[in-house]
Design a protein around this motif. Sequence first.
Motif, PDB file in Angstrom:
ATOM      1  N   HIS A 116       0.745  -1.196   0.058  1.00  0.00           N
ATOM      2  CA  HIS A 116      -0.124   0.148   0.050  1.00  0.00           C
ATOM      3  C   HIS A 116       1.013   1.198  -0.068  1.00  0.00           C
ATOM      4  O   HIS A 116       0.954   2.130   0.868  1.00  0.00           O
ATOM      5  CB  HIS A 116      -0.998   0.113   1.327  1.00  0.00           C
ATOM      6  N   HIS A 169      -6.340   1.578   3.804  1.00  0.00           N
ATOM      7  CA  HIS A 169      -6.004   0.083   3.423  1.00  0.00           C
ATOM      8  C   HIS A 169      -4.985  -0.589   4.222  1.00  0.00           C
ATOM      9  O   HIS A 169      -5.096  -1.710   4.546  1.00  0.00           O
ATOM     10  CB  HIS A 169      -5.508   0.226   1.946  1.00  0.00           C
ATOM     11  N   ASP A 174      -6.124  -3.783   6.532  1.00  0.00           N
ATOM     12  CA  ASP A 174      -5.598  -4.918   6.293  1.00  0.00           C
ATOM     13  C   ASP A 174      -4.788  -5.446   7.501  1.00  0.00           C
ATOM     14  O   ASP A 174      -4.431  -6.725   7.738  1.00  0.00           O
ATOM     15  CB  ASP A 174      -4.555  -4.800   5.222  1.00  0.00           C
TER      16      ASP A 174
END
Length: 365
Positions: free
Chosen positions: A80, A147, A151
């Motif tokens: 990311h 993100h 995650d």
Amino acid sequence: MHVAVIGGGIAGLATAWSLVRRGTAVTLFEQGAIPNPLGASGDHHRIIRRAYGSQGGYQRRITDAYNAWDEMWADLGQRHLVDCGFLLISQFAGDPADVLRQGLADLNDPHDTFDAAEAVRRYPYLDLKGFREATFSPEGGALLCRHIAADLADWLDAHGATLNRGTTVTAIDADHGLVHVEDREPARFDQLVITAGAWVLRLVPGLSVDLTPWRTAVAYADPPPDLQEAWARSPVILDTGGTADGYVLPPVGGTGLKFGSGRHKYTSEPDRNRAVEPDEGRAILSHMTPPFARIEEYVIRDVVSCAYTFTVDEHFLARRIGRATVVSACSGHGYKFGAAVGQNVAEAILSGDHARLAGWIEARD
């Protein structure tokens, strides 16, 4: 050993990740969702870069940060980070952008400096009359915060950590390792890690001599149609030069075009003054001319308030109090070190070397 981590921003999540990887039981408390949009880590994207000007200790730690992120990407199975590089725009000799450029030169970090005419050719959203030179470095970009948080939370859930979302810790007892949550009996842990961001003073009020909570905001805006392509391929802009303390993140990875200014802030408790004021977005953009052309044509799409803590000299802070390790790394430039902060906090918890942690976090060498 069972460790409580209080605060689910990047520092808390990364500490939990690093501890779990090393076989430690972790319970994490987060007052909101993960990611929490009100937290310092809850925005869409943040800058990672090597330039730090007079804060050379942080510039020397960026390699640690990149290495830690690479370990995290391997565990998450996703990277990311958008490697778009970063830009410094200097309006006059000796301004903050020029100081940052000099820091790159002093440590022989890669960069390319060019005059205003060449900068406008490369980046047509700039105003030729608004600055004197620009510097580009390829070693930087944008970290996709939401993100990363989502995650990491999934990874922690899958690897045995206990995540208490929507759970506000009302008090701690650092001497006895107790965590107090409303309507529950206190829970006892071997170690506590306090990574509560702008809310840290509610749990450790004695740190008010070192930390001040601030309220700021960022504006998301759409550029004129003929400049959209230029912004889509733009690097992050670390400093807009002059006196604005401005920065811009391009619309990468599904995010928006974001403008912020260090001048747009005032002291405030983190739960107060979070509503956006009328015309606040336009006030933020007003700091952006110079060096940007046609800024009045940009259409404000969203304005988001943010809460941070700052030390006077904008260094991070680590304190050992009883069984608690308190970490404040949300002074506006903390996110890029998030994975490395987590690794270093976990190492201190397991080794007991808290002096080393304080030295690394505060980066005065």
